[in-house]
Motif scaffolding. Structure first.
Motif, PDB file in Angstrom:
ATOM      1  N   VAL A   1       0.717  -1.143   0.081  1.00 19.34           N
ATOM      2  CA  VAL A   1      -0.042   0.008  -0.106  1.00 19.34           C
ATOM      3  C   VAL A   1       1.003   1.058   0.191  1.00 19.34           C
ATOM      4  O   VAL A   1       0.723   1.951  -0.649  1.00 19.34           O
ATOM      5  CB  VAL A   1      -0.879  -0.053   1.184  1.00 19.34           C
ATOM      6  N   PRO A   2       1.937   1.337   0.717  1.00 16.70           N
ATOM      7  CA  PRO A   2       2.837   2.507   0.491  1.00 16.70           C
ATOM      8  C   PRO A   2       3.442   2.858  -0.760  1.00 16.70           C
ATOM      9  O   PRO A   2       3.327   3.942  -1.217  1.00 16.70           O
ATOM     10  CB  PRO A   2       3.839   2.268   1.759  1.00 16.70           C
ATOM     11  N   ALA A   3       3.675   1.704  -1.360  1.00 19.29           N
ATOM     12  CA  ALA A   3       4.215   1.921  -2.736  1.00 19.29           C
ATOM     13  C   ALA A   3       2.952   2.482  -3.604  1.00 19.29           C
ATOM     14  O   ALA A   3       3.171   3.256  -4.611  1.00 19.29           O
ATOM     15  CB  ALA A   3       4.624   0.585  -3.289  1.00 19.29           C
ATOM     16  N   ILE A   4       1.781   1.976  -3.454  1.00 17.94           N
ATOM     17  CA  ILE A   4       0.650   2.406  -4.276  1.00 17.94           C
ATOM     18  C   ILE A   4       0.450   3.843  -4.015  1.00 17.94           C
ATOM     19  O   ILE A   4       0.262   4.665  -4.864  1.00 17.94           O
ATOM     20  CB  ILE A   4      -0.450   1.524  -4.051  1.00 17.94           C
ATOM     21  N   GLU A   5       0.415   4.511  -2.792  1.00 15.61           N
ATOM     22  CA  GLU A   5       0.183   5.610  -2.435  1.00 15.61           C
ATOM     23  C   GLU A   5       1.320   6.637  -2.759  1.00 15.61           C
ATOM     24  O   GLU A   5       1.161   7.650  -3.109  1.00 15.61           O
ATOM     25  CB  GLU A   5      -0.185   5.819  -0.940  1.00 15.61           C
ATOM     26  N   THR A   6       2.580   5.997  -2.640  1.00 14.44           N
ATOM     27  CA  THR A   6       3.645   6.673  -3.176  1.00 14.44           C
ATOM     28  C   THR A   6       3.592   7.469  -4.582  1.00 14.44           C
ATOM     29  O   THR A   6       3.729   8.641  -4.877  1.00 14.44           O
ATOM     30  CB  THR A   6       5.139   6.169  -3.109  1.00 14.44           C
ATOM     31  N   VAL A   7       2.890   6.749  -5.352  1.00 17.70           N
ATOM     32  CA  VAL A   7       2.694   6.926  -6.876  1.00 17.70           C
ATOM     33  C   VAL A   7       1.361   7.580  -7.247  1.00 17.70           C
ATOM     34  O   VAL A   7       1.128   7.850  -8.425  1.00 17.70           O
ATOM     35  CB  VAL A   7       3.033   5.746  -7.904  1.00 17.70           C
ATOM     36  N   GLY A   8       0.683   7.974  -6.154  1.00 17.40           N
ATOM     37  CA  GLY A   8      -0.541   8.623  -6.386  1.00 17.40           C
ATOM     38  C   GLY A   8      -1.867   7.490  -6.647  1.00 17.40           C
ATOM     39  O   GLY A   8      -2.723   8.021  -7.032  1.00 17.40           O
ATOM     40  N   GLY A   9      -1.632   6.384  -6.262  1.00 14.41           N
ATOM     41  CA  GLY A   9      -2.678   5.495  -6.645  1.00 14.41           C
ATOM     42  C   GLY A   9      -3.543   5.088  -5.324  1.00 14.41           C
ATOM     43  O   GLY A   9      -2.953   5.737  -4.246  1.00 14.41           O
ATOM     44  N   GLU A  10      -4.570   4.335  -5.384  1.00 11.37           N
ATOM     45  CA  GLU A  10      -5.528   4.399  -4.234  1.00 11.37           C
ATOM     46  C   GLU A  10      -5.727   2.791  -4.295  1.00 11.37           C
ATOM     47  O   GLU A  10      -6.175   1.990  -5.174  1.00 11.37           O
ATOM     48  CB  GLU A  10      -6.919   4.927  -4.554  1.00 11.37           C
ATOM     49  N   ALA A  11      -5.490   2.172  -2.856  1.00 11.80           N
ATOM     50  CA  ALA A  11      -5.745   0.821  -2.629  1.00 11.80           C
ATOM     51  C   ALA A  11      -7.220   0.544  -2.537  1.00 11.80           C
ATOM     52  O   ALA A  11      -7.854   1.323  -1.660  1.00 11.80           O
ATOM     53  CB  ALA A  11      -4.873   0.476  -1.420  1.00 11.80           C
ATOM     54  N   ARG A  12      -7.620  -0.515  -2.963  1.00 14.43           N
ATOM     55  CA  ARG A  12      -8.746  -1.171  -2.661  1.00 14.43           C
ATOM     56  C   ARG A  12      -8.839  -2.552  -1.936  1.00 14.43           C
ATOM     57  O   ARG A  12      -8.002  -3.209  -2.326  1.00 14.43           O
ATOM     58  CB  ARG A  12      -9.838  -1.269  -4.172  1.00 14.43           C
ATOM     59  N   TYR A  13      -9.603  -2.768  -0.999  1.00 21.86           N
ATOM     60  CA  TYR A  13      -9.003  -3.869  -0.113  1.00 21.86           C
ATOM     61  C   TYR A  13     -10.071  -4.887  -0.044  1.00 21.86           C
ATOM     62  O   TYR A  13     -11.372  -4.869  -0.074  1.00 21.86           O
ATOM     63  CB  TYR A  13      -9.340  -3.573   1.467  1.00 21.86           C
ATOM     64  N   ALA A  14      -9.546  -6.271  -0.826  1.00 27.52           N
ATOM     65  CA  ALA A  14     -10.343  -7.121  -0.801  1.00 27.52           C
ATOM     66  C   ALA A  14      -9.855  -8.187   0.593  1.00 27.52           C
ATOM     67  O   ALA A  14      -8.806  -8.187   0.927  1.00 27.52           O
ATOM     68  CB  ALA A  14     -10.316  -8.290  -1.879  1.00 27.52           C
ATOM     69  N   ALA A  15     -11.125  -8.994   1.202  1.00 27.38           N
ATOM     70  CA  ALA A  15     -10.601  -9.587   2.513  1.00 27.38           C
ATOM     71  C   ALA A  15     -10.526 -10.845   2.295  1.00 27.38           C
ATOM     72  O   ALA A  15     -11.131 -11.654   1.455  1.00 27.38           O
ATOM     73  CB  ALA A  15     -12.055  -9.415   3.274  1.00 27.38           C
ATOM     74  N   LEU A  16      -9.411 -11.603   2.865  1.00 28.07           N
ATOM     75  CA  LEU A  16      -9.265 -12.924   2.959  1.00 28.07           C
ATOM     76  C   LEU A  16      -9.823 -13.358   4.135  1.00 28.07           C
ATOM     77  O   LEU A  16      -9.382 -12.852   5.379  1.00 28.07           O
ATOM     78  CB  LEU A  16      -7.717 -13.174   2.869  1.00 28.07           C
ATOM     79  N   SER A  17     -10.776 -14.296   4.211  1.00 29.04           N
ATOM     80  CA  SER A  17     -11.586 -14.519   5.290  1.00 29.04           C
ATOM     81  C   SER A  17     -11.084 -15.573   6.326  1.00 29.04           C
ATOM     82  O   SER A  17     -10.468 -16.459   6.235  1.00 29.04           O
ATOM     83  CB  SER A  17     -12.831 -15.319   4.907  1.00 29.04           C
ATOM     84  N   TYR A  18     -11.136 -14.835   7.564  1.00 30.23           N
ATOM     85  CA  TYR A  18     -10.574 -15.547   8.674  1.00 30.23           C
ATOM     86  C   TYR A  18     -11.478 -16.733   8.966  1.00 30.23           C
ATOM     87  O   TYR A  18     -12.718 -16.591   9.034  1.00 30.23           O
ATOM     88  CB  TYR A  18     -10.445 -14.479  10.016  1.00 30.23           C
ATOM     89  N   PRO A  19     -10.858 -17.922   9.455  1.00 25.52           N
ATOM     90  CA  PRO A  19      -9.682 -18.153   9.707  1.00 25.52           C
ATOM     91  C   PRO A  19      -8.771 -18.719   8.631  1.00 25.52           C
ATOM     92  O   PRO A  19      -7.588 -19.120   8.828  1.00 25.52           O
ATOM     93  CB  PRO A  19      -9.845 -19.164  11.045  1.00 25.52           C
ATOM     94  N   ASP A  20      -9.327 -19.326   7.761  1.00 25.39           N
ATOM     95  CA  ASP A  20      -8.803 -19.791   6.493  1.00 25.39           C
ATOM     96  C   ASP A  20      -8.241 -18.913   5.430  1.00 25.39           C
ATOM     97  O   ASP A  20      -7.466 -19.610   4.722  1.00 25.39           O
ATOM     98  CB  ASP A  20      -9.600 -20.883   5.759  1.00 25.39           C
ATOM     99  N   TYR A  21      -8.435 -17.746   5.410  1.00 20.70           N
ATOM    100  CA  TYR A  21      -7.857 -16.680   4.730  1.00 20.70           C
ATOM    101  C   TYR A  21      -7.954 -17.188   3.190  1.00 20.70           C
ATOM    102  O   TYR A  21      -7.170 -17.225   2.566  1.00 20.70           O
ATOM    103  CB  TYR A  21      -6.452 -16.716   5.084  1.00 20.70           C
ATOM    104  N   ARG A  22      -9.313 -17.152   2.780  1.00 20.40           N
ATOM    105  CA  ARG A  22      -9.671 -17.668   1.263  1.00 20.40           C
ATOM    106  C   ARG A  22     -10.376 -16.500   0.606  1.00 20.40           C
ATOM    107  O   ARG A  22     -10.897 -15.640   1.491  1.00 20.40           O
ATOM    108  CB  ARG A  22     -10.812 -18.554   1.344  1.00 20.40           C
ATOM    109  N   PRO A  23      -9.945 -15.992  -0.616  1.00 20.47           N
ATOM    110  CA  PRO A  23     -10.533 -15.030  -1.201  1.00 20.47           C
ATOM    111  C   PRO A  23     -11.868 -15.044  -1.448  1.00 20.47           C
ATOM    112  O   PRO A  23     -12.449 -16.309  -1.609  1.00 20.47           O
ATOM    113  CB  PRO A  23      -9.820 -14.827  -2.594  1.00 20.47           C
ATOM    114  N   ASP A  24     -12.640 -14.102  -1.399  1.00 19.81           N
ATOM    115  CA  ASP A  24     -14.037 -13.769  -1.793  1.00 19.81           C
ATOM    116  C   ASP A  24     -14.292 -13.311  -3.131  1.00 19.81           C
ATOM    117  O   ASP A  24     -13.976 -12.082  -3.236  1.00 19.81           O
ATOM    118  CB  ASP A  24     -14.830 -13.263  -0.817  1.00 19.81           C
ATOM    119  N   TRP A  25     -14.365 -13.992  -4.261  1.00 18.20           N
ATOM    120  CA  TRP A  25     -14.161 -13.693  -5.603  1.00 18.20           C
ATOM    121  C   TRP A  25     -15.307 -12.573  -5.865  1.00 18.20           C
ATOM    122  O   TRP A  25     -15.355 -11.697  -6.695  1.00 18.20           O
ATOM    123  CB  TRP A  25     -14.076 -14.680  -6.559  1.00 18.20           C
TER     124      TRP A  25
END
Length: 385
Positions: free
Chosen positions: A129-153
């Motif tokens: 995220v700091p790299a994204i913000e340094t160049v003026g981009g914006e992070a959008r956050y997708a969650a990896l679900s606790y406790p198995d940390y799988r992506p929600d597509w």
């Protein structure tokens, strides 16, 4: 030195010292066993040192080509082809970098422009995220679900928009140890099909996948490989994190843009270490045996903690073990990590620092890339809690 009176409009006003530096410093101050920062406490193979020293003595001490020495780029191309069935041209599609962090920053700087959005999956490694913000981009956050940390597509689909420029993925995943499946890559391919989205794949733990599982690299899928830059790390693979040498592979079209930035923010990476690694890579068993090597350490550490009051989460890859500590303490995880370092003498990383909103599930991260004597000593202290 006199205090500066310069007015500085910080690009990263919320960023301070990384948690890894904080916890390692605290561990040193307290004389604690450091299971926080992800580096081994054992030496790499002497033959790697010998190959590097030989390169020095043979005069390989001046600037190498900007993209890396030819023999190392060829060795990388050969390795990727043998593992994933795709041939990257060593001249135009492989670049040696000053570690994976530089590769990631350079890729972001090359493709993300002010106002662009980049999807990251959290808990998210702290450099993205700091790299994204340094160049003026914006992070959008997708969650990896606790406790198995799988992506929600479906959630990822909801985050896509006209400003989405990049998706950063990380498998095997730091800090959770989760490993993405072939189906996950199918979802990623489907969501990015027909778009101009660049995929940045952080695969630095590609060789550390457990229990007979397979690492599913985006390189293995032609549709994803065509839009992806893939990052890996010799530091993780050969126990040389302090050498700070990694690499990135990608199509010539993408690599051309990557190198435009790389040549000015790093230019190149030290020559003799590149030559030494190229020689060392000739024996594929040195990276193919890494999964078994670290699985033994994982199993050893988990066995030592099975009678403790920590609740161990699944660890399918990397050399990190997550654990819940709520049966020990109700403290927030950052406070607990400091307490554990000072009072129990074992330093860990609190997982809430990998969330943009500080989400706290009462989970800490242990690094088990350590000698068995180190792990045994730490476990003895942890079992007493």
């Amino acid at each position: 030195m006199p205090q500066s009176s310069l007015a500085i409009d910080s690009k990263l006003p919320q960023v301070g010292t990384t948690i890894f530096t904080i916890m390692s410093r605290l561990a040193a101050d307290c004389g604690a066993i450091n299971l926080s920062q992800g580096f081994p406490d054992f030496q790499p193979d002497d033959s790697l040192f010998a190959a590097t020293l030989q390169a020095m003595r043979m005069g390989r001490n001046q600037y190498p080509p900007m993209a890396g020495v030819a023999e190392l780029r060829a060795a990388i191309s050969d390795k990727v082809e043998s593992l994933y069935g795709v041939r990257y041209d060593s001249e135009s599609e492989v670049t040696v970098t000053a570690g994976a962090t530089q590769a990631i920053f350079t890729a972001i700087a090359a493709f993300v422009r002010p106002g662009d959005e980049v999807i990251v999956f959290e808990p998210v490694y702290d450099s993205y995220v700091p790299a994204i913000e340094t160049v003026g981009g914006e992070a959008r956050y997708a969650a990896l679900s606790y406790p198995d940390y799988r992506p929600d597509w479906e959630q990822v689909r909801s985050l896509l928009g006209p400003r989405t420029r990049m998706i950063i993925i990380n498998s095997p995943h730091n800090p959770t140890g989760a490993v993405w499946s072939a189906q996950d890559l199918e979802h990623l391919a489907e969501l990015t099909r027909g778009t101009d989205i660049v995929v940045l794949a952080d695969e630095v733990y590609e060789h550390i996948v457990f229990d007979g599982a397979r690492h599913h690299s985006v390189s293995r899928r032609p549709e994803l490989a065509a839009r992806s830059l893939v990052v890996s790390s010799f530091g993780k693979t050969y126990h040389i994190t302090g050498w700070k040498i990694g690499y990135v592979v990608g199509s010539a079209h993408l690599m051309n843009e990557f190198r435009k930035v790389h040549q000015f923010n790093v230019f190149t990476v030290n020559t003799p270490c590149q030559v030494g690694i190229a020689d060392y890579m000739r024996e594929a068993a040195r990276h193919l045996g890494l999964a078994d090597f670290y699985q033994r350490k994982r199993n050893f550490f988990r066995t030592l903690l099975q009678d403790s009051r920590f609740d161990l989460l699944a660890c399918r890859g990397t050399y990190f073990q997550l654990a819940r500590y709520r049966r020990i303490s109700a403290l927030p995880d950052v406070e607990f990590a400091h307490w554990l370092t000072r009072e129990a003498g074992v330093a860990v990383i609190p997982v809430s620092v990998f969330y943009h909103d500080g989400r706290d599930d009462g989970v800490v991260r242990f690094c088990f890339a350590k000698q068995e004597t180190t792990l045994a000593a730490a476990a003895e202290r942890l079992r007493s809690l």
